[in-house]
Structures are given as structure tokens and as C-alpha cells.
Design a protein around this motif. Structure first.
Motif, PDB file in Angstrom:
ATOM      1  N   LEU A 146      19.001 -37.597 -16.434  1.00  0.00           N
ATOM      2  CA  LEU A 146      20.075 -38.443 -16.963  1.00  0.00           C
ATOM      3  C   LEU A 146      19.593 -39.867 -17.226  1.00  0.00           C
ATOM      4  O   LEU A 146      20.345 -40.693 -17.742  1.00  0.00           O
ATOM      5  N   GLY A 147      18.347 -40.173 -16.839  1.00  0.00           N
ATOM      6  CA  GLY A 147      17.804 -41.511 -17.009  1.00  0.00           C
ATOM      7  C   GLY A 147      18.056 -42.434 -15.843  1.00  0.00           C
ATOM      8  O   GLY A 147      17.945 -43.665 -15.983  1.00  0.00           O
ATOM      9  N   PHE A 148      18.336 -41.877 -14.642  1.00  0.00           N
ATOM     10  CA  PHE A 148      18.651 -42.703 -13.483  1.00  0.00           C
ATOM     11  C   PHE A 148      17.630 -42.561 -12.347  1.00  0.00           C
ATOM     12  O   PHE A 148      17.908 -42.956 -11.221  1.00  0.00           O
ATOM     13  N   GLU A 149      16.475 -41.993 -12.636  1.00  0.00           N
ATOM     14  CA  GLU A 149      15.415 -41.910 -11.636  1.00  0.00           C
ATOM     15  C   GLU A 149      14.067 -42.034 -12.331  1.00  0.00           C
ATOM     16  O   GLU A 149      13.841 -41.420 -13.384  1.00  0.00           O
ATOM     17  N   PHE A 187      13.720 -40.695 -19.520  1.00  0.00           N
ATOM     18  CA  PHE A 187      14.803 -40.289 -20.414  1.00  0.00           C
ATOM     19  C   PHE A 187      15.671 -41.487 -20.806  1.00  0.00           C
ATOM     20  O   PHE A 187      16.139 -42.240 -19.943  1.00  0.00           O
ATOM     21  N   ASP A 188      15.877 -41.619 -22.122  1.00  0.00           N
ATOM     22  CA  ASP A 188      16.694 -42.702 -22.671  1.00  0.00           C
ATOM     23  C   ASP A 188      17.542 -42.165 -23.818  1.00  0.00           C
ATOM     24  O   ASP A 188      17.331 -41.054 -24.308  1.00  0.00           O
ATOM     25  N   ASP A 250      29.845 -50.079 -24.943  1.00  0.00           N
ATOM     26  CA  ASP A 250      29.342 -50.440 -23.617  1.00  0.00           C
ATOM     27  C   ASP A 250      29.046 -49.208 -22.767  1.00  0.00           C
ATOM     28  O   ASP A 250      29.520 -48.101 -23.044  1.00  0.00           O
ATOM     29  N   ARG A 251      28.282 -49.424 -21.727  1.00  0.00           N
ATOM     30  CA  ARG A 251      27.997 -48.377 -20.744  1.00  0.00           C
ATOM     31  C   ARG A 251      27.760 -49.024 -19.395  1.00  0.00           C
ATOM     32  O   ARG A 251      27.418 -50.217 -19.309  1.00  0.00           O
ATOM     33  N   TYR A 252      27.945 -48.251 -18.348  1.00  0.00           N
ATOM     34  CA  TYR A 252      27.662 -48.772 -17.018  1.00  0.00           C
ATOM     35  C   TYR A 252      27.301 -47.616 -16.102  1.00  0.00           C
ATOM     36  O   TYR A 252      27.586 -46.446 -16.376  1.00  0.00           O
ATOM     37  N   ALA A 253      26.676 -47.952 -14.994  1.00  0.00           N
ATOM     38  CA  ALA A 253      26.386 -46.982 -13.934  1.00  0.00           C
ATOM     39  C   ALA A 253      26.336 -47.737 -12.617  1.00  0.00           C
ATOM     40  O   ALA A 253      25.923 -48.902 -12.555  1.00  0.00           O
TER      41      ALA A 253
END
Length: 401
Positions: A146-149, A187-188, A250-253
Motif C-alpha cells: 500500500l506504500g506504507f512500509e 509502491f507509489d 488530498d490524502r492522509y494516513a
């Protein structure tokens, strides 16, 4: 000229005659020392790399089963590290034979402000989640896809290390490559219009294709350390730009994470909430958005929740063949939470295996099982998909030098 004046004149004459040559001698004698100092301060450069071979067999791929799996020279990597006074360089380039592409892993220039603070510029690691990453296996956790690690983007990062805490703050202008180039390690966001020509696993009817790219991102991570565990919080905000219509969204995590050690046992846990605006401006009104890595792209849910629980145990061995083994079970659950059914399903990934270490030689024996999980038989993540579990056995041997 009176006597006093004559003595003064002769004094100045002798002073000039004696002292100036002495000063010249002293200056000339110091020049070799200065030159030697320059020679001593040359940069130090270390060249390293990695070679990995891989064998895998997939129960969801008939060709893989008919051929009794695939064996190949999976990776060649070149590593360059250099230091000069308070400056340092860290770069790695990778050649993936199995996926038939090559890519930057990371490439940065850093400055040691003092022992507690460093600043890095270039393609640097994104500070988000358990540091440096939460996965124990060769496959990382589901958050990686997902692009978070273990994500790397182009920007600037400040790292601060306190007595019992760490804090990272970073700004990223864009991903390491253009969104139309899927030949990336991490991943992007992907340009779907390019991927539609091949190498893009779309969910649904393939409409709403957008030329999206990452356009500005801020990350912050704080980790508090205790005797045998730490607790951390991470945040990410950014924009997506659609070059088709010059619109942005926009996006956030956000993530809560912890890592605890109990003797030879280690537990890592993390919860993530992420969201991309669901809007026609960037083609996410169907509840999906495309991301790419390893020469392919796939849809993920534009909104989702991620839960990760990884448990491992180190086993000291210390013989001629193995120094230690670390056995683990890494589990990830991902739930798409979009209002649209295409992005409102669950995906799961479970990896059971062991990592054997001998010096710089690392061997991973993994059984990876996935349900509706990209890279484990699925077409996307958190998107509308199959309910069956798919399994893959994998053996990877790498020598890092």
C-alpha cells in the motif's frame, strides 16, 4: 640624523632583516603540514552490494506448478557509502532479474549537524510506522504493497534522536520516479492511463482512468522508547495531482505502532487508517486508486484500515553453517472502507517462515498465503475480489557484502 634616530633606524633595519625571514621560514615550514592535512581529509568510500537467488512455487499458477516452480538469479545490487567530515552519502541501485527491471532503492546526501540531528536530501526513506520496517519476512507486511512500509520518495528529512525517543520530520516533493514509470522498488501512486496499455491490474470496468501523481507530502513520526518496548505515532498528509485535467485532491494516513521484546521473543503491532479523496478530480469516485511497484500496477481501496500483528523468536545456533535463526508469523488484515463497493472488501496476508543468518548471508524460507491480496494471487488490495486463499512457497538466499 641624531644618535637616537640612528639607533632606532638600525633597530628597525635589523628587526626587518631578522624577523621577516623567520616569518617566511615559519610560513613555508607550515605548508607541508597543511598539505598533509588536506590529504588526510579525503572522503572515505565503501563499495558493497548483494546477490540473491530465489526459488518459488505458486499453487495459484498452473505454469508454476507444471514447471515445479521457478528458480532464478533474483537480485544484483550495488551499494555505495561515502563520508567526508560531517557529510555522508548513501546510495543503492538494484537489478531485478526475476521482474526484468532495474531501479534506485535509495540515494541520499546527509549532514551530521551533531550526534543527535541529521539532515538527508534525495531519495530517502519515508518515516512512517515501526522503524525501520514492521515485517520480519522476505515479503514485508501487507502495508508495503500500500506504500506504507519501506517506502522511498524524493525530498528532505530531519532525524532527531533523543535520550529515550526519536522524531522524524520530512517533506517529499514527489515519488522517486515519475508515476508513469512502474519500475520502482517501493509502491507509489500510478498513472493509470499508461498502465492501461499493459501491466495494470484494474478492478471493475477500467473506467475513470487518471494520470495521477504524488505532488507534495509531509511525514512525521514520533517513537518513545521504554526498557523493553516502544510506542509510536506516525502521520502523513499530501496531495494527488491529475495531469489530465490539472485537478488536485488530498490524502492522509495515520498510524499507531509498537514494538516489544520479551527475551528472545519480539512482537510488532500496527494500526493504519488511510484515505484518498473520492472525487472525479482524480478518478477515485469508484472507490479505487492505482499504485505501482515492481513493474506492475494494481488498484487499491481509496479508503481503508490496516491491522498488523507480527510475532518472531530468535534462536541462537552458532555453528559452521548458521549463526542464528529467526522464526516468525506475520499477519496483515486490510479492510477497504470506501462508500463504493469496488473499494469495500477485505484482503489478508499471512507469512510463516524462518530467516537463517550466517555473517552477511541471509536465507528466507517462507510460506506466504494471501486472500484477495496483490502479489499473492489477488488483483488488488481492499478491492472487490476473490474469497479464496492462495499460497506460495518461497526460498531466497542472499549474500550482502
Amino acid at each position: 640624523m641624531n644618535i637616537a634616530t640612528q639607533h632606532h633606524f638600525h633597530f628597525r633595519k635589523h628587526f626587518t632583516t631578522l624577523v621577516i625571514p623567520l616569518l617566511l621560514v615559519a610560513l613555508l615550514s607550515s605548508m607541508p603540514t597543511y598539505a598533509n592535512d588536506l590529504e588526510v581529509k579525503k572522503p572515505t568510500v565503501d563499495i558493497g552490494g548483494a546477490v540473491r537467488v530465489n526459488y518459488g512455487i505458486k499453487d495459484y499458477d498452473q505454469t508454476s506448478k507444471n514447471r515445479n516452480g521457478e528458480f532464478d538469479l533474483e537480485l544484483l545490487a550495488l551499494d555505495v557509502d561515502a563520508t567526508y567530515e560531517d557529510w555522508y552519502l548513501d546510495a543503492q541501485y538494484r537489478f531485478y532479474r526475476g521482474q526484468d527491471f532495474d531501479t534506485i532503492h535509495h540515494a541520499l546526501i546527509g549532514f551530521n549537524v551533531n550526534p543527535e540531528n541529521q539532515v538527508e536530501v534525495g531519495v530517502v526513506a519515508v518515516p512512517f510506522g515501526v522503524a525501520p520496517y514492521i515485517g520480519n519476512s522476505f515479503w514485508f507486511s501487507g502495508a508495503y504493497y500500500l506504500g506504507f512500509e519501506d517506502d522511498y520518495d524524493t525530498g528532505i528529512k530531519w532525524k532527531h534522536q533523543g535520550d529515550d525517543y526519536s522524531f522524524d520530520l520530512a517533506y517529499f516533493h514527489e515519488s522517486e520516479y515519475s508515476s508513469s514509470d512502474f519500475n520502482r522498488y517501493s509502491f507509489d501512486v500510478a498513472d493509470e492511463t499508461v498502465g492501461a496499455k499493459g501491466g495494470y491490474y484494474t478492478v471493475g470496468d477500467g473506467t475513470n482512468l487518471a494520470a495521477n501523481e504524488e505532488a507534495g507530502q509531509i511525514n512525521a513520526r514520533f517513537i518513545k522508547n521504554y526498557d523493553n518496548f516502544n510506542v509510536g505515532v506516525s502521520g502523513e498528509i499530501g496531495r494527488i495531482y491529475n495531469s489530465n485535467n490539472a485537478e488536485t485532491a488530498d490524502r492522509y494516513a495515520a498510524a499507531l505502532h509498537t514494538e516489544a521484546k520479551f527475551g528472545l521473543w519480539k512482537v510488532k503491532a500496527q494500526g493504519i487508517q488511510y484515505e484518498y479523496d473520492e472525487t472525479a478530480d482524480i478518478g477515485t469516485q469508484d472507490g479505487t486508486i492505482a499504485i505501482s511497484g515492481f513493474n506492475f500496477a494494481s488498484d487499491i481501496a481509496s479508503k481503508g484500515r490496516v491491522g498488523i500483528l507480527n510475532i518472531s523468536r530468535e534462536i541462537p545456533i552458532n555453528n559452521r553453517f548458521i549463526d542464528s535463526a529467526t522464526c516468525y508469523n506475520d499477519f496483515t488484515h486490510i479492510k477497504g472502507t470506501s462508500d463504493n463497493d469496488l473499494g469495500n472488501d477485505e484482503s489478508m496476508q499471512n507469512v510463516t517462515g524462518c530467516m537463517l543468518a550466517k555473517g552477511g548471508i541471509y536465507t528466507y524460507l517462507d510460506v506466504i498465503a494471501g486472500k484477495n491480496m496483490y502479489f499473492a494471487g489477488g488483483s488488488g488490495i481492499g478491492t472487490q475480489g476473490a474469497d479464496d486463499w492462495d499460497t506460495r512457497f518461497n526460498l531466497n538466499i542472499g549474500w550482502y557484502f
